[in-house]
Write an enzyme that holds these catalytic residues in place. Structure first.
Site, short mmCIF file in Angstrom:
data_model
loop_
_atom_site.label_atom_id
_atom_site.label_comp_id
_atom_site.label_asym_id
_atom_site.label_seq_id
_atom_site.Cartn_x
_atom_site.Cartn_y
_atom_site.Cartn_z
N CYS A 133 0.84 -1.20 0.00
CA CYS A 133 0.00 0.00 0.00
C CYS A 133 0.88 1.26 0.00
O CYS A 133 1.54 1.53 -0.99
CB CYS A 133 -0.96 -0.02 1.19
N ASP A 179 -10.13 -2.98 -6.55
CA ASP A 179 -9.24 -2.06 -5.86
C ASP A 179 -9.55 -0.64 -6.31
O ASP A 179 -9.37 -0.30 -7.47
CB ASP A 179 -7.77 -2.42 -6.17
N HIS A 211 -8.21 -4.26 -2.09
CA HIS A 211 -7.00 -3.54 -1.69
C HIS A 211 -6.61 -3.94 -0.27
O HIS A 211 -7.45 -4.00 0.63
CB HIS A 211 -7.25 -2.04 -1.75
#
Length: 245
Positions: A133, A179, A211
């Site tokens: 991330c 995502d 995600h």
């Protein structure tokens, strides 16, 4: 930008069970999690650049221990000077207000100091970067000679097109089919950029996950568990091929 800004999905997920085997020590004033392979060698190292929940998150520590179990010396610093985001953040928390204090101006010096320590004092000869991330942006920024030799990122966030275009080493990406940050359009843009470069690259997409799946998925759901495990295996295979050559 080849992946969007931070969003709600960057802070939510499931807590994983397990006991960390590594240790937390300081590099200068940077709190850092260390995990060692069984032979204690530091020559082949992995720098984990975490999501916003940080280096004390048990999920991230268990992943660091897994990489150590595959023969890598692992260093995972606090990228946020203690200002991490709680898992499943409290009501009213504004991630975009938070990130204003954690841009490249604040984050680059931390990574610079850690890489300097790894290369000059910890005996690391080759270093792979793992970015989850938030950390994915910095794998791209630092994938250059003398910094990171090889890169892997899962569901990257905030990567600028020029940062991706500027990589100078092999890069592997694990992506989720759903995502809102690393969207289908952003993934295709990334593919076009990577295909224009003269470095090995790989993008694997996983179904049934969102995600954050490579760190924070629900392990009670078999398809999510499988995707997380396969993303980890993808990273290990990439480093075995390009970091240990």
């Amino acid at each position: 930008m080849t992946s969007n800004s931070l969003s709600h999905c960057c802070t939510t997920g499931s807590l994983h069970d397990g006991e960390a085997k590594g240790e937390i020590k300081n590099i200068g004033d940077i709190s850092t999690y260390f995990a060692y392979p069984s032979n204690k060698s530091t020559e082949h190292a992995i720098l984990i650049l975490t999501d916003v929940i940080g280096h004390k998150f048990i999920n991230a520590q268990l992943i660091a221990d897994q990489f150590a179990g595959q023969g890598y010396f692992v260093v995972m610093p606090d990228l946020f000077n203690g200002d991490t985001v709680p898992l499943n953040r409290p009501e009213g928390f504004n991630i975009m207000d938070w990130v204003k204090n954690h841009m490249t101006l604040q984050t680059d010096p931390i990574i610079d100091a850690v890489l300097k320590e790894m290369r000059e004092n910890l005996g690391c000869k080759r270093i792979g970067g793992v970015g989850y991330c938030f950390g994915g942006k910095y794998v791209c920024r630092y994938l250059k000679p003398g910094k990171l030799d090889v890169g892997f990122t899962a569901h990257p966030t905030m990567v600028e097109a020029d940062e991706l275009r500027g990589i100078e080493g092999p890069l592997s990406i694990a992506a989720a089919v759903r995502d809102f940050v690393f969207t289908t359009a952003k993934r295709h843009e990334s593919e076009e950029i990577l295909d224009s470069l003269d470095f090995p690259y790989q993008i694997n997409m996983f179904s049934d996950v969102e995600h954050g799946f490579a760190v924070r998925c629900d392990l009670s759901k078999p398809r999510q568990k499988f995707a997380k495990e396969q993303a980890f295996s993808q990273a290990v295979a990439w480093f075995d091929q390009y970091l240990k050559d």
